[in-house]
Write a protein that holds these residues in place. Structure first.
Motif, PDB file in Angstrom:
ATOM      1  N   UNK A 164       0.687  -1.086   0.033  1.00 37.17           N
ATOM      2  CA  UNK A 164       0.036  -0.097   0.055  1.00 37.17           C
ATOM      3  C   UNK A 164       0.793   1.258   0.085  1.00 37.17           C
ATOM      4  N   UNK A 165       2.063   1.235   0.842  1.00 36.57           N
ATOM      5  CA  UNK A 165       2.749   2.493   0.771  1.00 36.57           C
ATOM      6  C   UNK A 165       3.739   2.698  -0.434  1.00 36.57           C
ATOM      7  N   UNK A 166       4.140   1.502  -1.061  1.00 34.38           N
ATOM      8  CA  UNK A 166       4.678   1.524  -2.253  1.00 34.38           C
ATOM      9  C   UNK A 166       3.870   2.020  -3.477  1.00 34.38           C
ATOM     10  N   UNK A 167       2.384   1.635  -3.315  1.00 37.85           N
ATOM     11  CA  UNK A 167       1.596   1.946  -4.402  1.00 37.85           C
ATOM     12  C   UNK A 167       1.405   3.285  -4.630  1.00 37.85           C
ATOM     13  N   UNK A 168       1.484   4.063  -3.372  1.00 36.57           N
ATOM     14  CA  UNK A 168       1.191   5.322  -3.322  1.00 36.57           C
ATOM     15  C   UNK A 168       0.245   5.978  -4.089  1.00 36.57           C
ATOM     16  N   UNK A 170      -2.928   7.496  -5.597  1.00 37.32           N
ATOM     17  CA  UNK A 170      -3.201   8.885  -5.802  1.00 37.32           C
ATOM     18  C   UNK A 170      -2.366   9.874  -4.942  1.00 37.32           C
ATOM     19  N   UNK A 171      -1.073   9.493  -4.757  1.00 40.87           N
ATOM     20  CA  UNK A 171      -0.194  10.445  -3.923  1.00 40.87           C
ATOM     21  C   UNK A 171      -0.419  10.358  -2.535  1.00 40.87           C
ATOM     22  N   UNK A 172      -1.212   9.548  -1.912  1.00 33.05           N
ATOM     23  CA  UNK A 172      -1.640   9.130  -0.383  1.00 33.05           C
ATOM     24  C   UNK A 172      -0.689   8.722   0.328  1.00 33.05           C
ATOM     25  N   UNK A 173       0.404   8.035  -0.274  1.00 31.32           N
ATOM     26  CA  UNK A 173       1.653   7.687   0.666  1.00 31.32           C
ATOM     27  C   UNK A 173       1.152   6.918   1.624  1.00 31.32           C
ATOM     28  N   UNK A 174       1.438   6.857   2.763  1.00 31.38           N
ATOM     29  CA  UNK A 174       1.124   5.827   3.991  1.00 31.38           C
ATOM     30  C   UNK A 174      -0.339   5.772   4.453  1.00 31.38           C
ATOM     31  N   UNK A 175      -1.286   6.867   3.885  1.00 27.13           N
ATOM     32  CA  UNK A 175      -2.755   7.055   4.533  1.00 27.13           C
ATOM     33  C   UNK A 175      -3.154   5.393   4.315  1.00 27.13           C
ATOM     34  N   UNK A 176      -3.284   4.994   2.974  1.00 28.50           N
ATOM     35  CA  UNK A 176      -4.285   3.822   2.645  1.00 28.50           C
ATOM     36  C   UNK A 176      -4.069   2.693   3.639  1.00 28.50           C
ATOM     37  N   UNK A 177      -2.879   2.818   4.463  1.00 29.12           N
ATOM     38  CA  UNK A 177      -2.436   1.565   5.558  1.00 29.12           C
ATOM     39  C   UNK A 177      -3.709   1.691   6.584  1.00 29.12           C
ATOM     40  N   UNK A 178      -4.198   2.939   6.754  1.00 28.58           N
ATOM     41  CA  UNK A 178      -5.318   2.915   7.915  1.00 28.58           C
ATOM     42  C   UNK A 178      -6.538   2.935   7.329  1.00 28.58           C
ATOM     43  N   UNK A 179      -6.637   3.520   5.944  1.00 27.53           N
ATOM     44  CA  UNK A 179      -8.024   3.705   5.298  1.00 27.53           C
ATOM     45  C   UNK A 179      -8.437   2.357   4.853  1.00 27.53           C
ATOM     46  N   UNK A 180      -7.797   1.382   4.607  1.00 30.54           N
ATOM     47  CA  UNK A 180      -7.958  -0.114   4.213  1.00 30.54           C
ATOM     48  C   UNK A 180      -8.894  -0.518   5.345  1.00 30.54           C
ATOM     49  N   UNK A 181      -8.887  -0.164   6.534  1.00 35.62           N
ATOM     50  CA  UNK A 181      -9.557  -0.558   7.575  1.00 35.62           C
ATOM     51  C   UNK A 181     -10.889  -0.404   7.451  1.00 35.62           C
ATOM     52  N   UNK A 182     -11.238   0.655   6.851  1.00 33.59           N
ATOM     53  CA  UNK A 182     -12.711   1.098   6.781  1.00 33.59           C
ATOM     54  C   UNK A 182     -13.588   0.377   5.925  1.00 33.59           C
TER      55      UNK A 182
END
Length: 470
Positions: A164-168, A170-182
């Protein structure tokens, strides 16, 4: 009235769909513990966080989780376990969203603390629902699935975090590691309402408010100075808090003893802690979990800041450890049936070998160290950890009376989560202090050496554990 009588006489049964829902909830908490390690350097670069703040991102979650686990279990007994499981999932989803949208590191740390508190509502209900809705071979098989979830969560957390962090996205960087929980949290919440039977205790225990507050004060007077002291230059208030720590701990013990003597059920009952299996097992478990928490934090920083690996490579580098843990954790029960507590001796010896291989590898290959160089050491260390960790749980709980099983599990899990946070504070602070001048190799070798010495102590001490088969 007839319906009520039927529900009271026929115990609810956990169906496969309900078990899948429980395991999803059980996996979310450890995944979020491991997934964040891979993202720490990226969070640092984006939010300009200090090392102490990064430690709080990890440890704040663990402290809240540890402090409220027993409380979460007792609330589920009183108000309904499915209700608390669903409430915890809703809160976990909301706090994950806040983490993912955090504009600065202060909001992120506060949201992580709240996320840990939400996890403490989820996890105790999993074992309680299994205990209330299964029996015999069904229960044994279900508990086996639950035990394997921890190993899978490590693998998923490390790999998913790196991807998730490497995929970046939409330029979101680290944020998807938390947003994936939603979406996962929403799915779990919807499934819980449809697939889980409601259970509660006929004689629920009250919440030990004074004990919980004093345990919180005890943990914070120790961990705040350890996490913040180096970054702030060890101001006087850090030493004052450290000086208050033994007094807070003594007050906590005194209050718990008094409450138990008066016929109450304290947060951490001293009578249960006096059992040889609990006393010896917890001392070994505390050492093991402290080292494990610090190891994961230090290596995550080393891989990206020291070796300049990208997040995916960093996650991949620790995956052999997680896979090794998963494989041997699944086999540990069969080994315990054969050699009893000596599984802890064997596992610790294997882990020690892995740590020594890592030290030799770092000394021989630095600074040209790559992911493949780390595979032998991390794999062997993971194989040892997978034998040791689950067996410690079994040893500690082996002599706890059945009427105190829930209390014993709460004590053990609270100790585990507290020591994971303590490991981040102690070994993380040691590592950042030693590496401040840029000598990451020296810092990594010394911190790994410290852990190797403590694991060698476990190899010796584990010989005196009680046999969980008797």
């Amino acid at each position: 009235m007839a319906i009520t009588t039927e529900l009271e006489t026929v115990p609810p049964t956990l169906r496969p769909a309900g078990l899948a829902t429980l395991l999803l909830g059980a996996a979310l908490a450890p995944i979020d513990l491991f997934i964040v390690n891979v993202a720490l350097p990226t969070i640092n670069a984006d939010l300009h966080a200090s090392t102490a703040a990064l430690e709080w991102v990890v440890a704040g979650y663990g402290i809240a989780f540890a402090l409220l686990l027993v409380v979460g279990g007792r609330l589920g007994d009183a108000f309904g376990r499915r209700r608390l499981f669903s409430t915890g999932l809703a809160a976990f989803t909301l706090t994950s969203l806040i983490c993912g949208l955090a504009p600065n590191v202060t909001v992120l740390v506060l949201a992580r603390v709240a996320q840990g508190a939400a996890a403490a509502l989820i996890v105790p209900q999993v074992l309680s629902i299994i205990q209330a809705t299964t029996s015999g071979e069904h229960r044994s098989r279900t508990l086996g699935y639950y035990g394997a979830t921890a190993g899978l969560a490590m693998v998923i957390g490390q790999l998913l975090g790196g991807v998730l962090v490497s995929a970046d996205i939409a330029g979101s960087g680290w944020r998807p590691i938390f947003l994936v929980n939603v979406p996962l949290g929403v799915l779990g919440w919807a499934l819980a309402r449809r697939t889980l039977p409601e259970t509660s205790s006929d004689h629920p225990l009250g919440v030990d408010r004074r004990g919980t507050a004093l345990l919180g004060v005890t943990l914070l007077t120790l961990l705040i100075p350890l996490l913040e002291g180096r970054a702030l230059g060890w101001p006087a208030w850090c030493w004052v808090l450290l000086g208050l720590f033994p007094f807070a701990a003594a007050a906590f013990v005194a209050v718990e003893r008094r409450m138990e003597a008066d016929g109450g059920v304290p947060l951490l009952p001293m009578s249960v802690l006096r059992l040889p299996s609990m006393r010896r097992g917890l001392s070994i478990g505390a050492t093991f979990f402290t080292g494990f928490g610090g190891f994961m934090f230090v290596y995550a920083l080393t891989l990206q800041d020291g070796l300049h690996l990208d997040p995916f490579s960093s996650g991949f580098a620790l995956t052999p450890l997680a896979l090794g843990f998963l494989v041997t954790s699944l086999a540990s029960s069969r080994l315990v049936a054969r050699i009893g507590h000596r599984v802890v001796v064997l596992g610790s010896a294997v882990q020690l070998l892995g740590l020594l291989v890592l030290i030799i590898t770092v000394l021989a290959a630095w600074p040209r160290l790559d992911v493949l160089d780390l595979v032998p050491g991390t794999l062997v260390a993971g194989l040892g950890q997978g034998l040791t960790g689950p067996t410690i749980f079994r040893v500690v709980l082996s002599r706890v009376p059945s009427e105190s099983a829930g209390v014993g599990s709460g004590v053990l899990t609270t100790t585990q989560q507290t020591c994971l946070a303590l490991g981040v504070a102690v070994l993380g602070t040691l590592f950042t202090t030693l590496s401040a001048g840029g000598d990451v190799e020296y810092a990594l070798v010394l911190v790994t050496g410290v852990q190797a010495v403590t694991v060698a102590g476990i190899v010796v001490a584990a010989n005196f554990l009680p046999d969980p088969r008797s």
